[in-house]
Design a protein around this motif. Structure first.
Motif, PDB file in Angstrom:
ATOM      1  N   GLN A  81       0.820  -1.210   0.000  1.00 11.51           N
ATOM      2  CA  GLN A  81       0.000   0.000   0.000  1.00 11.51           C
ATOM      3  C   GLN A  81       0.853   1.258   0.000  1.00 11.51           C
ATOM      4  O   GLN A  81       0.511   2.240  -0.625  1.00 11.51           O
ATOM      5  CB  GLN A  81      -0.928   0.012   1.201  1.00 11.51           C
ATOM      6  CG  GLN A  81      -1.946  -1.100   1.161  1.00 11.51           C
ATOM      7  CD  GLN A  81      -2.844  -1.070   2.373  1.00 11.51           C
ATOM      8  OE1 GLN A  81      -2.918  -0.087   3.094  1.00 11.51           O
ATOM      9  NE2 GLN A  81      -3.536  -2.154   2.606  1.00 11.51           N
ATOM     10  N   GLU A  82       1.940   1.239   0.752  1.00 12.45           N
ATOM     11  CA  GLU A  82       2.775   2.427   0.865  1.00 12.45           C
ATOM     12  C   GLU A  82       4.160   2.040   1.351  1.00 12.45           C
ATOM     13  O   GLU A  82       4.373   0.952   1.865  1.00 12.45           O
ATOM     14  CB  GLU A  82       2.153   3.433   1.823  1.00 12.45           C
ATOM     15  CG  GLU A  82       1.997   2.899   3.241  1.00 12.45           C
ATOM     16  CD  GLU A  82       1.262   3.872   4.136  1.00 12.45           C
ATOM     17  OE1 GLU A  82       1.763   4.992   4.315  1.00 12.45           O
ATOM     18  OE2 GLU A  82       0.196   3.516   4.652  1.00 12.45           O
ATOM     19  N   ASP A  83       5.100   2.956   1.164  1.00 11.62           N
ATOM     20  CA  ASP A  83       6.401   2.799   1.803  1.00 11.62           C
ATOM     21  C   ASP A  83       6.602   4.008   2.707  1.00 11.62           C
ATOM     22  O   ASP A  83       5.654   4.721   3.012  1.00 11.62           O
ATOM     23  CB  ASP A  83       7.528   2.586   0.782  1.00 11.62           C
ATOM     24  CG  ASP A  83       7.751   3.769  -0.135  1.00 11.62           C
ATOM     25  OD1 ASP A  83       7.314   4.895   0.195  1.00 11.62           O
ATOM     26  OD2 ASP A  83       8.389   3.581  -1.176  1.00 11.62           O
ATOM     27  N   ALA A  84       7.801   4.281   3.105  1.00  9.83           N
ATOM     28  CA  ALA A  84       8.047   5.335   4.101  1.00  9.83           C
ATOM     29  C   ALA A  84       7.670   6.728   3.604  1.00  9.83           C
ATOM     30  O   ALA A  84       7.369   7.605   4.415  1.00  9.83           O
ATOM     31  CB  ALA A  84       9.503   5.304   4.522  1.00  9.83           C
ATOM     32  N   THR A  85       7.676   6.969   2.303  1.00 10.00           N
ATOM     33  CA  THR A  85       7.477   8.334   1.826  1.00 10.00           C
ATOM     34  C   THR A  85       6.318   8.532   0.857  1.00 10.00           C
ATOM     35  O   THR A  85       5.959   9.663   0.575  1.00 10.00           O
ATOM     36  CB  THR A  85       8.760   8.846   1.129  1.00 10.00           C
ATOM     37  OG1 THR A  85       9.074   7.971   0.043  1.00 10.00           O
ATOM     38  CG2 THR A  85       9.918   8.904   2.102  1.00 10.00           C
ATOM     39  N   LEU A  86       5.737   7.466   0.306  1.00 10.47           N
ATOM     40  CA  LEU A  86       4.683   7.680  -0.678  1.00 10.47           C
ATOM     41  C   LEU A  86       3.773   6.473  -0.797  1.00 10.47           C
ATOM     42  O   LEU A  86       4.119   5.371  -0.395  1.00 10.47           O
ATOM     43  CB  LEU A  86       5.280   8.012  -2.049  1.00 10.47           C
ATOM     44  CG  LEU A  86       6.192   6.940  -2.666  1.00 10.47           C
ATOM     45  CD1 LEU A  86       5.518   6.280  -3.845  1.00 10.47           C
ATOM     46  CD2 LEU A  86       7.487   7.598  -3.103  1.00 10.47           C
ATOM     47  N   ARG A  87       2.591   6.729  -1.357  1.00  5.41           N
ATOM     48  CA  ARG A  87       1.657   5.647  -1.680  1.00  5.41           C
ATOM     49  C   ARG A  87       2.206   4.907  -2.889  1.00  5.41           C
ATOM     50  O   ARG A  87       2.593   5.527  -3.868  1.00  5.41           O
ATOM     51  CB  ARG A  87       0.271   6.195  -2.010  1.00  5.41           C
ATOM     52  CG  ARG A  87      -0.355   6.976  -0.892  1.00  5.41           C
ATOM     53  CD  ARG A  87      -0.835   6.057   0.194  1.00  5.41           C
ATOM     54  NE  ARG A  87      -1.489   6.830   1.238  1.00  5.41           N
ATOM     55  CZ  ARG A  87      -1.470   6.494   2.491  1.00  5.41           C
ATOM     56  NH1 ARG A  87      -0.842   5.413   2.894  1.00  5.41           N
ATOM     57  NH2 ARG A  87      -2.093   7.215   3.381  1.00  5.41           N
TER      58      ARG A  87
END
Length: 99
Positions: A81-87
């Motif tokens: 769904q997402e990582d540390a900085t963006l969808r």
């Protein structure tokens, strides 16, 4: 007219196993309208983004669905769904203004 974007970040669960197929499909009123795919046949694992954009004529009662399919030879795959900085998995759209 609308521009619709569908993208999915597919992962093998970090196991580094061979990934198979990854598909992203766009449905309009339950009818598959577009499909984007990739054959993921190496072991880099976690770095596949699948999808694309399309321009569609849509009416006020139309509805959209994005569906994803992923296959791996072992372990449990998932759609991130997402990582540390963006969808990283999303569907978006915008109306195009005609002149």
């Amino acid at each position: 007219k609308y521009m619709i974007n569908c993208f999915a970040h597919m992962s093998d669960g970090g196991a580094g196993t061979n990934l198979g197929d990854g598909l992203v499909s766009l449905f309009v009123n339950t009818v598959e309208t577009c499909k984007w795919g990739i054959e993921m046949n190496d072991t880099i694992g976690d770095k596949y983004r699948v999808g694309g954009s399309v321009i569609l004529d849509l009416g006020a009662t139309d509805y959209l669905q994005m569906k994803c399919y992923i296959e791996v030879s072992s372990t449990t795959p998932y759609i991130r769904q997402e990582d540390a900085t963006l969808r990283t998995t999303y569907m978006s759209g915008m109306k195009l203004i005609e002149a």
